[in-house]
Enzyme design. Structure first.
Site, PDB file in Angstrom:
ATOM      1  N   ASP A 182       0.801  -1.152   0.162  1.00 30.58           N
ATOM      2  CA  ASP A 182      -0.191   0.036   0.080  1.00 30.58           C
ATOM      3  C   ASP A 182       0.764   1.354   0.064  1.00 30.58           C
ATOM      4  O   ASP A 182       1.572   1.341   0.677  1.00 30.58           O
ATOM      5  CB  ASP A 182      -1.102  -0.050   1.446  1.00 30.58           C
ATOM      6  N   GLU A 225      -4.542   2.351  -4.157  1.00 31.45           N
ATOM      7  CA  GLU A 225      -3.137   2.609  -4.167  1.00 31.45           C
ATOM      8  C   GLU A 225      -2.570   1.371  -3.748  1.00 31.45           C
ATOM      9  O   GLU A 225      -1.348   1.249  -3.404  1.00 31.45           O
ATOM     10  CB  GLU A 225      -2.830   3.604  -3.469  1.00 31.45           C
TER      11      GLU A 225
END
Length: 315
Positions: A182, A225
């Site tokens: 992440d 993301e």
């Protein structure tokens, strides 16, 4: 030849040839003249191989000799593709029926030759259409499994391949690692630099992950993301090394308006003696990697955390 049979022979819609045991043409009908472009006076007495493309002549002569040795009817519709040769050198596909016969006590072979150019063209067109449809199907399936922005596998594509990897791991009794990656503070990139820069960053991260991954590793954009990577054969220590290599590579990405870092959660599946459902194992690994990722974020970001390092807590 009986008059009625002469008329049938002459006006049948297929080209008819009568060939003697030496391979010489003894009779030809009007359709044979039309089909092959010869006057029948040019055909009578000639070896039947004048109607065969040169590259097939030797094979045809052997086949004819074998047929004469054990004469039998050969119907049309043979699987093998046959070609004939016109007087002008043009080749075309044909279907041929052979039938042994006797005339005045002499053995002969009746050859019925049918031009199948239109039928073959239609079959070729159908085959081409089928191949194009198959390619389209593969392309649509590939498109459905890919993230449109980064070109990586999407969540659906990842789950399909990761399930196959887990089956392979079980068969080989090897470990499998799952990395959940992440990007840190990515919302700030979009808020401060705009979505174009955000998309640029996601593409750069995707390229970095592809460059860092080994040939058999599975890399995907899991959403937003968040990226994921599955690695076959890595135990806990090796998966931590791989995750650190990924983290370092992301931190070194050039040509972005702000420095990019990532937090990574890692889970490792060890071989089991008792087989479980792949979907259950994969769901468990996702849960473990997600918890490890949360811990990496909580501990300051831009770091790697393995699920085994977490203290077991009651829910």
């Amino acid at each position: 030849m009986n008059t009625i049979y002469q008329r049938i022979f002459e006006y049948t819609p297929d080209a008819l040839l009568v060939v003697d045991p030496t391979g010489r043409i003894t009779l030809a009908n009007a359709q044979a003249e039309t089909l092959f472009g010869y006057d029948r006076s040019e055909l009578i007495g000639q070896p039947v191989e004048i109607l065969v493309p040169p590259r097939f002549v030797t094979h045809h002569a052997r086949h004819r000799a074998g047929f004469n040795a054990e004469a039998h009817s050969r119907p049309m519709g043979a699987a093998v593709e046959l070609s004939a040769l016109r007087k002008d050198g043009f080749e075309f596909p044909v279907d041929i029926m052979l039938s042994p016969m006797f005339m005045k006590g002499h053995p002969l072979t009746l050859c019925v030759v049918r031009d199948i150019s239109e039928r073959k063209a239609a079959a070729d067109k159908l085959r081409q259409q089928a191949e194009e449809l198959q390619k389209l199907h593969v392309a649509l399936k590939e498109q459905a499994s890919r993230d449109s922005l980064t070109g990586l596998l999407n969540r659906r594509g990842f789950h399909e391949l990761a399930s196959q990897m887990l089956r392979t791991a079980h068969r080989r009794q090897e470990s499998t690692a799952l990395l959940m990656i992440d990007l840190d503070h990515f919302k700030q990139v979009n808020d401060r630099r705009g979505h174009l820069e955000g998309d640029h960053v996601l593409k750069m991260v995707a390229e970095t992950l592809k460059a860092t991954a080994r040939e058999n590793d599975i890399v995907a954009r899991h959403g937003g993301e968040e990226f994921i990577m599955a690695i076959l054969g890595d135990d806990e220590a090796e998966s931590l090394v791989a995750a650190e290599r990924v983290r370092t590579a992301i931190a070194a990405i050039p040509n972005t308006q702000s420095r990019i870092t990532a937090s990574i959660g890692v889970a490792t599946f060890k071989p089991e003696l008792q087989k479980r459902e792949v979907s259950q194992i994969l769901e468990e690994m996702f849960g473990q990697a997600d918890r490890a990722l949360y811990a990496a974020k909580k501990n300051g970001r831009n770091q790697v955390c393995h699920f085994s390092a977490l203290k077991t807590k009651a829910p």
